[in-house]
Design an enzyme around this catalytic site. Structure first.
Site, PDB file in Angstrom:
ATOM      1  N   PHE A 107      -4.560  21.171  42.391  1.00  0.00           N
ATOM      2  CA  PHE A 107      -4.598  21.924  43.648  1.00  0.00           C
ATOM      3  C   PHE A 107      -5.933  21.808  44.361  1.00  0.00           C
ATOM      4  CE2 PHE A 107      -7.179  25.811  43.555  1.00  0.00           C
ATOM      5  CZ  PHE A 107      -7.592  25.858  42.237  1.00  0.00           C
ATOM      6  N   LYS A 108      -6.977  21.433  43.630  1.00  0.00           N
ATOM      7  CA  LYS A 108      -8.312  21.379  44.241  1.00  0.00           C
ATOM      8  C   LYS A 108      -8.393  20.354  45.372  1.00  0.00           C
ATOM      9  CE  LYS A 108     -10.749  23.433  40.430  1.00  0.00           C
ATOM     10  NZ  LYS A 108      -9.722  23.613  39.388  1.00  0.00           N
ATOM     11  N   ASP A 109      -7.476  19.354  45.357  1.00  0.00           N
ATOM     12  CA  ASP A 109      -7.453  18.377  46.462  1.00  0.00           C
ATOM     13  C   ASP A 109      -7.236  19.061  47.812  1.00  0.00           C
ATOM     14  OD1 ASP A 109      -7.755  16.018  44.919  1.00  0.00           O
ATOM     15  OD2 ASP A 109      -5.624  16.014  44.440  1.00  0.00           O
ATOM     16  N   LEU A 112     -10.714  20.211  48.762  1.00  0.00           N
ATOM     17  CA  LEU A 112     -11.797  19.226  48.767  1.00  0.00           C
ATOM     18  C   LEU A 112     -11.563  18.087  49.746  1.00  0.00           C
ATOM     19  CD1 LEU A 112     -12.673  19.496  45.048  1.00  0.00           C
ATOM     20  CD2 LEU A 112     -14.243  19.829  46.954  1.00  0.00           C
TER      21      LEU A 112
END
Ligand SMILES: *Cc1c(COP(=O)(O)O)cnc(C)c1O
Length: 451
Positions: A107-109, A112
């Site tokens: 999910f960090k995409d 970021l």
């Protein structure tokens, strides 16, 4: 919109000023001076990009290039579908919100990829460069490196705990060949890595000379980007704007679930934010009892991206519990541990163990034919424990099972499917440097390689 520090001793700043900084100069975290209120009726029919533009414009009102950055970030090419965060209904009132369809399968995409665009645009406008120093327990590192690879005026120095990530996670980071990406494998835990980042940042002359910036979850732009999918998930799971929904969130640094708290402060009808931890249960204890007792090091578990014993974003929430009294907050966080006897309303919490994780992966696969990753399983396990009749439960899917093959094999007796493009990942050549948990060693590498 201006941002103030949780420690109350730094001047208020506009978004473009805090974007490229990490901590505020007083050691606090930036939060908006006030939370914007937003009209649900106007947002419901919007697609992901339009929704993101509306919500992010509240927080980033001094970034003229924002609409274009959003358009280029949240594409089908980047996230596999036009929905960006598709909702999967396992049964009526029980859903999984797919947040892990970006380039690194976590999910960090979602945050970021946006940050990469914001950084490049602002650095260009300010005619300057940045050296990003970060710490990762797995997913942040690869998501940050994929977001920044090959970008102009940006170098990345990413600290990771040597030997504590999955082979897939390691390969994702270490196989990047771009010259602006530097992988530093620290002989220590993720907490050691986070401490090193703090120590380097505490050296103000060094920080200024080498233009040290951050991408870890204390960066406000990441929180803001994450607010968007709570709205999207809410609209996908409901037919009208009166229905309350609960979200179950696998938690580590308290960044993801704090974004849900911000969404609620903006007017989203969230009944409960259900916080799930693994065996590293400092947050679970805090939400259950009010006692905050960070322990020595984090224990290595089979949901490694949640192996955190001190959750950096918790300070932002405690700031609100203390009615924004920066001096009181500072006193609290100077202690080894503390107890806060004020209501933590709107939150529920629970913990999940390795056995729970395996049983949940098995049960969800058996009942619904869907394979979930170990972190998502922690969220589903705790979410179901707190499910209420008449309140839709949305469990956030934070990673793809392909990243954690060992645990999936243990649960299901076979390997998870590999998404296209990842078939030969572990066989690619890797680039990284091993170093002791020593801030001097980190500084020497930055001084040698800084852009
Ligand atoms: C980072 C991460 C988490 C924890 O999120 P926080 O924002 O740190 O609470 C959970 N699951 C996965 C897969 C992650 O990468």
């Amino acid at each position: 919109m201006r941002y103030v520090s949780t420690r109350g001793e730094a001047p208020a700043q506009r978004f473009s000023k805090i974007l490229l900084e990490g901590l505020a100069p007083d050691g606090g975290l930036y939060v908006p001076e006030e939370f914007p209120r937003i009209s649900l009726a106007e947002l419901r029919s919007k697609d992901y990009r339009e929704l993101a533009k509306s919500i992010l414009a509240c927080f980033m009102d001094d970034i003229p290039s924002l609409p274009g950055i959003v358009e280029r970030t949240y594409t089908k090419e980047n996230f596999q579908s036009e929905e960006i965060t598709p909702l999967r209904t396992l049964e009526p009132g029980f859903h999984i919100l797919g947040l892990s369809n970006g380039p690194t399968l976590a999910f960090k995409d979602l945050a970021l990829q946006l940050l990469g665009g914001l950084f490049e645009s602002e650095l260009q406008r300010q005619d300057t460069s940045l050296n990003i120093l970060g710490a990762t327990s797995g997913d942040t590192g690869s998501a940050a490196e994929y977001a920044m690879r090959g970008r102009k005026n940006i170098s990345v120095f990413m600290l990771s705990p040597h030997g504590r990530m999955s082979a897939f996670q390691r390969a994702q980071m270490y196989a990047l060949q771009e010259a602006n990406i530097h992988n530093l494998a620290v002989e220590g835990t993720f907490d050691d890595c986070q401490d090193l980042v703090k120590q380097v940042n505490a050296d103000a002359p060094f920080k200024e000379r080498y233009r040290i910036g951050a991408v870890n979850s204390i960066n406000w732009a990441r929180i803001a980007a994450q607010v968007v999918y709570y709205f999207k998930g809410y609209f996908s799971a409901t037919a009208d704007n009166d229905q309350e929904v609960s979200f179950a969130v696998p938690s580590g640094n308290f960044g993801n679930i704090y974004a849900g708290y911000v969404a609620r402060c903006m007017g989203l009808p969230i009944r409960r934010l259900i916080l799930a931890t693994n065996e590293n249960d400092v947050l679970e204890e805090f939400f259950r009892s009010g006692r905050y007792r960070p322990r020595g090091g984090a224990q290595a578990t089979s949901s490694p991206s949640m192996d955190i014993s001190r959750a950096s974003n918790l300070e932002r929430y405690v700031f609100e519990l203390l009615e924004r009294d920066g001096a009181a907050l500072k006193r609290l966080f100077q202690k080894e541990e503390f107890e806060l006897l004020v209501s933590r309303q709107g939150f529920a919490a629970g913990r999940s163990t390795h056995a729970d994780r395996i049983a949940t992966i098995r049960a969800v696969h058996g009942r619904y034919g869907v394979t979930i990753d170990p972190h998502t399983a922690d969220g589903v396990k705790v979410g179901l424990e707190h499910r209420e009749p008449g309140v839709p439960l949305v469990c956030l899917e934070t990673a793809q099972p392909a990243k954690f093959a060992e645990t999936i094999r243990e649960a299901l007796g076979r390997d998870p499917a590999r998404p296209a493009g990842f078939e030969d990942l572990e066989r690619r050549p890797q680039r990284f440097e091993v170093l002791p948990p020593d801030a001097g060693a980190v500084k020497r590498i930055i001084a040698r390689c800084a852009g």
